[in-house]
Motif scaffolding. Sequence first.
Motif, short mmCIF file in Angstrom:
data_model
loop_
_atom_site.label_atom_id
_atom_site.label_comp_id
_atom_site.label_asym_id
_atom_site.label_seq_id
_atom_site.Cartn_x
_atom_site.Cartn_y
_atom_site.Cartn_z
N GLU A 1 -32.65 85.74 -29.18
CA GLU A 1 -33.76 85.20 -29.66
C GLU A 1 -34.23 84.90 -31.02
O GLU A 1 -35.44 84.24 -31.63
CB GLU A 1 -35.09 86.53 -28.95
CG GLU A 1 -35.70 86.64 -27.44
CD GLU A 1 -35.63 87.38 -26.71
OE1 GLU A 1 -35.96 88.67 -27.66
OE2 GLU A 1 -36.09 87.49 -25.78
N LYS A 2 -33.73 85.67 -31.84
CA LYS A 2 -33.33 85.31 -33.40
C LYS A 2 -32.84 84.60 -33.90
O LYS A 2 -33.60 83.13 -34.95
CB LYS A 2 -33.40 87.09 -34.50
CG LYS A 2 -34.22 88.09 -34.32
CD LYS A 2 -33.53 89.39 -34.62
CE LYS A 2 -34.85 90.73 -35.07
NZ LYS A 2 -33.88 91.43 -35.45
N ALA A 3 -31.61 84.60 -33.86
CA ALA A 3 -31.27 82.80 -34.07
C ALA A 3 -31.31 82.03 -33.74
O ALA A 3 -31.31 81.11 -34.78
CB ALA A 3 -29.48 83.61 -33.86
N ARG A 4 -32.28 81.41 -32.71
CA ARG A 4 -31.95 80.54 -31.80
C ARG A 4 -31.69 79.70 -31.93
O ARG A 4 -31.31 78.64 -30.99
CB ARG A 4 -33.87 80.19 -33.22
CG ARG A 4 -34.59 81.05 -32.54
CD ARG A 4 -35.33 80.82 -31.25
NE ARG A 4 -36.08 79.83 -30.89
CZ ARG A 4 -36.41 79.31 -29.88
NH1 ARG A 4 -37.53 80.21 -28.83
NH2 ARG A 4 -37.25 78.08 -29.90
N VAL A 5 -30.40 79.37 -33.17
CA VAL A 5 -29.20 78.15 -32.70
C VAL A 5 -28.20 78.73 -32.28
O VAL A 5 -27.87 79.27 -33.24
CB VAL A 5 -29.00 77.18 -34.15
CG1 VAL A 5 -28.33 76.05 -34.52
CG2 VAL A 5 -30.72 76.42 -33.97
N CYS A 6 -27.53 78.02 -31.75
CA CYS A 6 -25.76 78.76 -31.60
C CYS A 6 -24.89 77.33 -31.32
O CYS A 6 -25.21 75.93 -31.57
CB CYS A 6 -25.83 78.85 -30.40
SG CYS A 6 -25.87 78.26 -28.41
N MET A 7 -23.40 77.44 -31.52
CA MET A 7 -22.78 76.53 -31.00
C MET A 7 -22.61 75.94 -29.72
O MET A 7 -21.77 77.65 -29.49
CB MET A 7 -21.27 76.84 -32.00
CG MET A 7 -21.84 76.27 -33.85
SD MET A 7 -22.46 74.33 -33.58
CE MET A 7 -21.47 73.85 -34.01
N MET A 8 -22.55 75.43 -28.37
CA MET A 8 -21.83 75.61 -27.63
C MET A 8 -20.62 73.83 -27.95
O MET A 8 -20.61 72.97 -27.79
CB MET A 8 -23.15 74.45 -27.03
CG MET A 8 -23.03 74.45 -25.68
SD MET A 8 -24.11 73.40 -23.91
CE MET A 8 -24.89 74.34 -23.83
N ALA A 9 -19.88 74.81 -26.79
CA ALA A 9 -19.05 74.74 -26.57
C ALA A 9 -18.84 74.11 -25.18
O ALA A 9 -18.82 74.80 -24.10
CB ALA A 9 -17.39 75.16 -26.55
N ARG B 1 -15.47 70.27 -27.19
CA ARG B 1 -16.59 70.02 -28.32
C ARG B 1 -17.90 70.72 -28.19
O ARG B 1 -17.87 71.35 -27.24
CB ARG B 1 -17.16 68.27 -27.29
CG ARG B 1 -18.00 67.97 -28.14
CD ARG B 1 -17.92 66.26 -28.19
NE ARG B 1 -17.14 65.86 -27.61
CZ ARG B 1 -16.89 64.77 -26.69
NH1 ARG B 1 -17.92 64.82 -26.24
NH2 ARG B 1 -15.80 64.02 -27.30
N VAL B 2 -17.40 70.86 -29.89
CA VAL B 2 -18.66 71.75 -29.84
C VAL B 2 -19.98 71.45 -31.02
O VAL B 2 -19.74 70.23 -31.55
CB VAL B 2 -18.34 72.63 -31.11
CG1 VAL B 2 -18.90 73.96 -31.77
CG2 VAL B 2 -17.02 73.94 -30.46
N ARG B 3 -21.27 71.20 -30.65
CA ARG B 3 -22.11 69.91 -30.96
C ARG B 3 -23.31 72.54 -31.23
O ARG B 3 -23.63 73.04 -30.41
CB ARG B 3 -22.74 69.59 -30.38
CG ARG B 3 -23.18 70.65 -28.98
CD ARG B 3 -23.69 68.75 -27.82
NE ARG B 3 -22.67 67.90 -27.97
CZ ARG B 3 -21.50 68.42 -26.55
NH1 ARG B 3 -21.28 69.21 -25.76
NH2 ARG B 3 -20.86 67.26 -26.22
N PRO B 4 -24.29 71.86 -31.99
CA PRO B 4 -25.26 73.13 -32.61
C PRO B 4 -26.35 72.26 -31.75
O PRO B 4 -26.89 71.73 -30.98
CB PRO B 4 -25.28 72.69 -33.99
CG PRO B 4 -25.57 71.36 -33.96
CD PRO B 4 -23.77 70.60 -33.08
N GLU C 1 -18.02 75.10 -17.12
CA GLU C 1 -17.78 76.80 -17.74
C GLU C 1 -17.81 76.48 -19.40
O GLU C 1 -17.59 75.21 -20.06
CB GLU C 1 -16.55 77.01 -18.15
CG GLU C 1 -15.93 78.53 -18.74
CD GLU C 1 -15.25 79.26 -18.24
OE1 GLU C 1 -14.94 80.33 -18.60
OE2 GLU C 1 -14.27 79.10 -18.10
N VAL C 2 -18.96 77.33 -19.69
CA VAL C 2 -19.29 77.03 -21.66
C VAL C 2 -19.44 77.53 -22.82
O VAL C 2 -19.33 79.43 -22.06
CB VAL C 2 -20.97 76.12 -21.93
CG1 VAL C 2 -20.82 74.81 -21.37
CG2 VAL C 2 -21.64 77.23 -21.28
#
Length: 167
Positions: A19-27, A35-38, A69-70
């Motif tokens: 909840e604090k970070a809000r942005v992640c990298m999704m692979a 492939r990885v993206r914010p 699977e991510v």
Amino acid sequence: MDQHINEQANIDRIWEIIEKARVCMMATHFSEGMRVRPMEALPERDENVIYFLTDKRGLKDDEVEIRPEVYLTFVYPNENVYLALTGEAFVSRDPECARALWDRQQDGWLSGPDDPNLMAIRVELWRAEMWDGPLNCAVADFQFAKARLFGIKANLGETDKVTVELF
């Protein structure tokens, strides 16, 4: 009983960081690897899922449907916390679902909740690994500088690493 309390505290801490970070990298997986993206996370703690709003022209939906699977990685530098999540992703092309998740923060990415390219991805979480460090970044920078200057190992204090099954 004590182990259950610790596990619940770890789960609460994991959701707090999401909840604090809000942005992640999704692979995601594709034919040539990963492939990885914010992505901006829209967490639903009560459902044990994270939603993401995205543009369906970005190929994420195709990749998720082939191999669901991510991996999600969150970094919250204010508290020196690193979080890696594994889960199964599901694509929702239902415009009502995307509209329900929409908020003003997405205005920079798409034209609005009725954008025909808007879709949602729902990630049901399986496992979390969290490295929760006690030092803030300024202290860590000082310890690294001191270690380089004197040729010693940086004293970063204790770091708690926990693995939690979330399903």
